[in-house]
Design a protein around this motif. Structure first.
Motif, PDB file in Angstrom:
ATOM      1  N   SER A  92       0.676  -1.160  -0.117  1.00 44.97           N
ATOM      2  CA  SER A  92      -0.069   0.261  -0.076  1.00 44.97           C
ATOM      3  C   SER A  92       0.989   1.328  -0.105  1.00 44.97           C
ATOM      4  N   VAL A  93       2.160   1.104   0.738  1.00 46.99           N
ATOM      5  CA  VAL A  93       2.905   2.251   0.613  1.00 46.99           C
ATOM      6  C   VAL A  93       3.304   2.577  -0.802  1.00 46.99           C
ATOM      7  N   HIS A  94       3.749   1.269  -1.455  1.00 47.67           N
ATOM      8  CA  HIS A  94       3.950   1.321  -2.950  1.00 47.67           C
ATOM      9  C   HIS A  94       3.208   2.190  -3.927  1.00 47.67           C
ATOM     10  N   LEU A  95       1.647   1.819  -3.552  1.00 52.62           N
ATOM     11  CA  LEU A  95       0.721   2.672  -4.226  1.00 52.62           C
ATOM     12  C   LEU A  95       0.682   4.187  -3.988  1.00 52.62           C
ATOM     13  N   LEU A  96       1.004   4.360  -2.813  1.00 52.14           N
ATOM     14  CA  LEU A  96       0.825   5.749  -2.161  1.00 52.14           C
ATOM     15  C   LEU A  96       1.917   6.634  -2.868  1.00 52.14           C
ATOM     16  N   LEU A  97       3.163   5.982  -2.966  1.00 49.22           N
ATOM     17  CA  LEU A  97       4.302   6.582  -3.551  1.00 49.22           C
ATOM     18  C   LEU A  97       4.123   6.874  -4.937  1.00 49.22           C
ATOM     19  N   SER A  98       3.444   5.852  -5.699  1.00 57.72           N
ATOM     20  CA  SER A  98       3.429   5.758  -7.082  1.00 57.72           C
ATOM     21  C   SER A  98       2.286   6.880  -7.403  1.00 57.72           C
ATOM     22  N   MET A  99       1.244   7.110  -6.521  1.00 58.41           N
ATOM     23  CA  MET A  99       0.375   8.269  -6.836  1.00 58.41           C
ATOM     24  C   MET A  99       0.916   9.535  -6.653  1.00 58.41           C
ATOM     25  N   CYS A 100       1.740   9.742  -5.383  1.00 60.69           N
ATOM     26  CA  CYS A 100       2.467  10.933  -5.089  1.00 60.69           C
ATOM     27  C   CYS A 100       3.258  11.428  -6.309  1.00 60.69           C
ATOM     28  N   ILE A 101       4.121  10.314  -6.702  1.00 62.05           N
ATOM     29  CA  ILE A 101       4.879  10.826  -7.926  1.00 62.05           C
ATOM     30  C   ILE A 101       4.406  11.292  -8.903  1.00 62.05           C
ATOM     31  N   GLN A 102       3.215  10.636  -9.553  1.00 67.37           N
ATOM     32  CA  GLN A 102       2.693  10.884 -10.776  1.00 67.37           C
ATOM     33  C   GLN A 102       1.987  12.045 -10.731  1.00 67.37           C
ATOM     34  N   THR A 103       1.177  12.472  -9.752  1.00 70.25           N
ATOM     35  CA  THR A 103       0.349  13.460  -9.404  1.00 70.25           C
ATOM     36  C   THR A 103       0.806  14.795  -8.776  1.00 70.25           C
ATOM     37  N   ALA A 104       2.403  14.782  -8.433  1.00 66.70           N
ATOM     38  CA  ALA A 104       3.059  15.843  -8.100  1.00 66.70           C
ATOM     39  C   ALA A 104       2.309  16.142  -6.514  1.00 66.70           C
ATOM     40  N   VAL A 105       1.610  15.430  -5.958  1.00 62.58           N
ATOM     41  CA  VAL A 105       0.984  15.587  -4.687  1.00 62.58           C
ATOM     42  C   VAL A 105       1.984  15.162  -3.474  1.00 62.58           C
ATOM     43  N   THR A 106       1.960  15.977  -2.517  1.00 64.82           N
ATOM     44  CA  THR A 106       3.061  15.520  -1.315  1.00 64.82           C
ATOM     45  C   THR A 106       2.327  15.434   0.092  1.00 64.82           C
ATOM     46  N   SER A 107       1.150  15.009   0.053  1.00 62.72           N
ATOM     47  CA  SER A 107       0.555  14.450   1.392  1.00 62.72           C
ATOM     48  C   SER A 107      -0.665  13.628   0.942  1.00 62.72           C
ATOM     49  N   TYR A 108      -0.858  13.061   2.005  1.00 58.79           N
ATOM     50  CA  TYR A 108      -2.050  11.998   1.848  1.00 58.79           C
ATOM     51  C   TYR A 108      -3.304  12.490   1.834  1.00 58.79           C
ATOM     52  N   GLU A 109      -3.291  13.837   2.559  1.00 62.50           N
ATOM     53  CA  GLU A 109      -4.985  14.595   2.445  1.00 62.50           C
ATOM     54  C   GLU A 109      -4.888  15.137   1.198  1.00 62.50           C
ATOM     55  N   ASP A 110      -3.825  15.535   0.482  1.00 67.58           N
ATOM     56  CA  ASP A 110      -4.109  15.923  -1.033  1.00 67.58           C
ATOM     57  C   ASP A 110      -4.330  14.880  -2.084  1.00 67.58           C
ATOM     58  N   LEU A 111      -4.111  13.624  -1.507  1.00 73.99           N
ATOM     59  CA  LEU A 111      -4.391  12.646  -2.427  1.00 73.99           C
ATOM     60  C   LEU A 111      -5.998  12.368  -2.378  1.00 73.99           C
ATOM     61  N   GLY A 112      -6.567  12.392  -1.114  1.00 72.35           N
ATOM     62  CA  GLY A 112      -7.933  12.440  -1.086  1.00 72.35           C
ATOM     63  C   GLY A 112      -8.602  13.896  -1.891  1.00 72.35           C
ATOM     64  N   LEU A 113      -8.127  14.847  -1.925  1.00 73.36           N
ATOM     65  CA  LEU A 113      -8.528  16.211  -2.453  1.00 73.36           C
ATOM     66  C   LEU A 113      -8.348  15.714  -3.941  1.00 73.36           C
ATOM     67  N   PHE A 114      -7.282  15.237  -4.661  1.00 74.46           N
ATOM     68  CA  PHE A 114      -7.182  15.087  -5.917  1.00 74.46           C
ATOM     69  C   PHE A 114      -7.929  13.770  -6.580  1.00 74.46           C
ATOM     70  N   ALA A 115      -8.261  12.893  -5.685  1.00 72.54           N
ATOM     71  CA  ALA A 115      -9.367  11.754  -6.047  1.00 72.54           C
ATOM     72  C   ALA A 115     -10.837  12.105  -5.896  1.00 72.54           C
ATOM     73  N   PHE A 116     -11.160  12.794  -4.762  1.00 71.46           N
ATOM     74  CA  PHE A 116     -12.794  12.941  -4.459  1.00 71.46           C
ATOM     75  C   PHE A 116     -13.035  14.383  -4.011  1.00 71.46           C
ATOM     76  N   GLY A 117     -12.070  15.322  -4.417  1.00 71.28           N
ATOM     77  CA  GLY A 117     -12.434  16.584  -4.034  1.00 71.28           C
ATOM     78  C   GLY A 117     -12.330  16.740  -2.361  1.00 71.28           C
ATOM     79  N   LEU A 118     -12.867  18.169  -2.249  1.00 66.96           N
ATOM     80  CA  LEU A 118     -12.771  18.409  -0.733  1.00 66.96           C
ATOM     81  C   LEU A 118     -13.260  17.500   0.159  1.00 66.96           C
TER      82      LEU A 118
END
Length: 456
Positions: A92-118
């Motif tokens: 699951s860490v591997h998936l998190l790092l893949s998403m952060c690298i490819q989306t230029a997002v640097t926090s777990y919270e911003d991944l939630g924002l990027f996927a499902f908005g506020l």
């Protein structure tokens, strides 16, 4: 999915910021190299200190409950479940790092924002806050219950009633004098030295558990006033069980999930890593998870082989019961308490960050807000530590709900939402399995725990 404003589509099916250079599409590019994140002239945190910090985030009071889990699952059952949870946590860490690298997002919270908005950001931040508060309160609960006993064992006479033997008083003093100052530090990398010290205390604990296996007879005996009272005459009590299931087995997966949860600290540690890249951070994660697995397994195995079915839900209680005046046991108690204590400031960082992202996301950094938020979190966890009666309750509820979401559900769900890979690709299938596993484990464990409580 429509691309967010100011973004371009990256290979293979990701959105990245249009302001980033072209090499952001490469898997190894890290948006964490910016001066804003590392600071002007800051070299970042070394690989070793990053491993220590991550291990400190992984290991804490969970190590004290795993021998009890082994007693209720059996050696082989425990080994399989622990290995499975460790692998899923690393994946699951591997998936998190893949998403952060490819989306230029640097926090777990911003991944939630990027996927499902506020709403996604608020849900992730809220889950992080609840989980970390539960973790920190359980660590402080260990301090409150065990430190007075450890101090009284070191004193030659009877000092009952003294303020330094009152768990609540000691808890408040420690939080004000140690936890709060360390939690106020501006960067998580500053805790590398304390995390390395915590790691060596955990190793010492595991070594003592191994050695003390041969210090207690089986069947177990209690020594009161120079007379031995045998607890059980059944020689079967001294035979290890390879597989075992009881009503207490429902705590197995939640406790293990709680014990391997480090996902809220992954990205803060990544942000400060020296020469950050996906591969480098994945190596940090794999090293920390593997070392934690080894220490967990050794401690649980030899703790179980010492007490068998008589092992208690908190391993230190067992040693206090059968070896009350053992100098080595008293020493390791203080070491493990100090190691658990040093984990609390590390967990403060992602909890405070999540809370400030909800309340003050549009405000610049302020030392006043930083300090007041840290103080508020400290007060909350102290109150919870004072009023939570049983550490197993914390392990069960937190592990079954928030830990399952942060380890299994969110990484799998976000990857399925954000990636445009074919659904039959290995990563998407893995993400789907992770999501289903998290939903099943969380709901099933929580239902069984509630059922168990209702029949007590």
């Amino acid at each position: 999915m429509q691309a967010p404003r100011g973004s371009i589509l990256a290979e293979p099916g990701w959105y990245i910021s249009a302001q980033q250079p072209e090499e952001t599409a490469a898997e190894e590019w890290s948006p964490l190299l910016s001066n804003e994140l590392h600071g002007q002239g800051s070299p970042g945190v070394s690989f070793g200190f990053s491993v220590f910090n991550l291990m400190n985030a992984i290991m804490g009071s969970g190590i004290l409950g795993l021998a009890y889990v082994m007693a209720n699952t059996g050696i082989l059952g425990f080994s399989f479940l622990l290995l499975l949870v460790a692998f899923l946590a690393s994946y699951s860490v591997h998936l998190l790092l893949s998403m952060c690298i490819q989306t230029a997002v640097t926090s777990y919270e911003d991944l939630g924002l990027f996927a499902f908005g506020l709403p996604g950001k608020v849900v992730v931040a809220g889950t992080i806050i609840i989980q970390n508060i539960g973790a920190m309160s359980s660590y402080l609960l260990i301090i409150k219950t065990e430190l007075p006993a450890a101090i009284s064992e070191l004193l030659p006479g009877d000092y009952s009633g003294s303020w330094y033997l009152d768990g609540q008083t000691l808890l408040i003093i420690i939080c004000v004098g140690i936890v709060l100052p360390l939690a106020l530090l501006p960067k998580i990398g500053f805790l590398g030295y304390t995390s390395s010290l915590s790691f060596f205390f955990m190793v010492f604990f595991a070594l003592v558990v191994i050695v003390k296996k041969w210090s207690l007879p089986c069947p177990l005996t209690l020594n009161y006033i120079e007379k031995f009272f045998q607890i059980s005459n059944a020689t079967d009590d001294c035979k290890p069980k390879l597989f075992h299931f009881s009503k207490e087995s429902v705590y197995a997966i939640p406790t293990m999930a709680f014990s391997f949860l480090c996902h809220t600290s992954i990205l803060p540690i990544y942000c400060e890593l020296q020469s950050p890249s996906k591969t480098r951070m994945q190596n940090v994660t794999n090293t920390a998870v593997a070392l934690s697995f080894l220490i967990y397994f050794i401690s649980a195995l030899f703790g179980y082989l010492t007490f068998y079915d008589k092992v208690e839900s908190e391993l230190l209680h067992s040693y206090s019961k059968y070896l009350p005046q053992d100098v080595v046991v008293m020493t390791v108690k203080l070491c493990i308490l100090f190691a658990v204590l040093l984990t609390v400031p590390l967990i403060h960082f992602p909890a405070r960050k999540a809370l400030m992202m909800i309340l003050f996301s549009n405000f610049p950094f302020s030392w006043i807000r930083h300090s007041l938020t840290t103080l508020a979190l400290n007060i909350i966890i102290v109150l919870l530590a004072i009023y939570v009666p049983d550490i197993r309750n914390v392990f069960g509820i937190v592990g079954a709900t928030t830990s399952a979401c942060l380890i299994f559900v969110f990484p799998g769900l976000f990857y399925l939402k954000l990636s445009r890979e074919d659904f039959l690709s290995w990563k998407k299938l893995g993400a789907f399995i992770l999501l289903i596993t998290g939903i099943f484990v969380g709901n099933f464990s929580l239902a069984l725990i509630i059922f168990d409580w209702s029949h007590k």
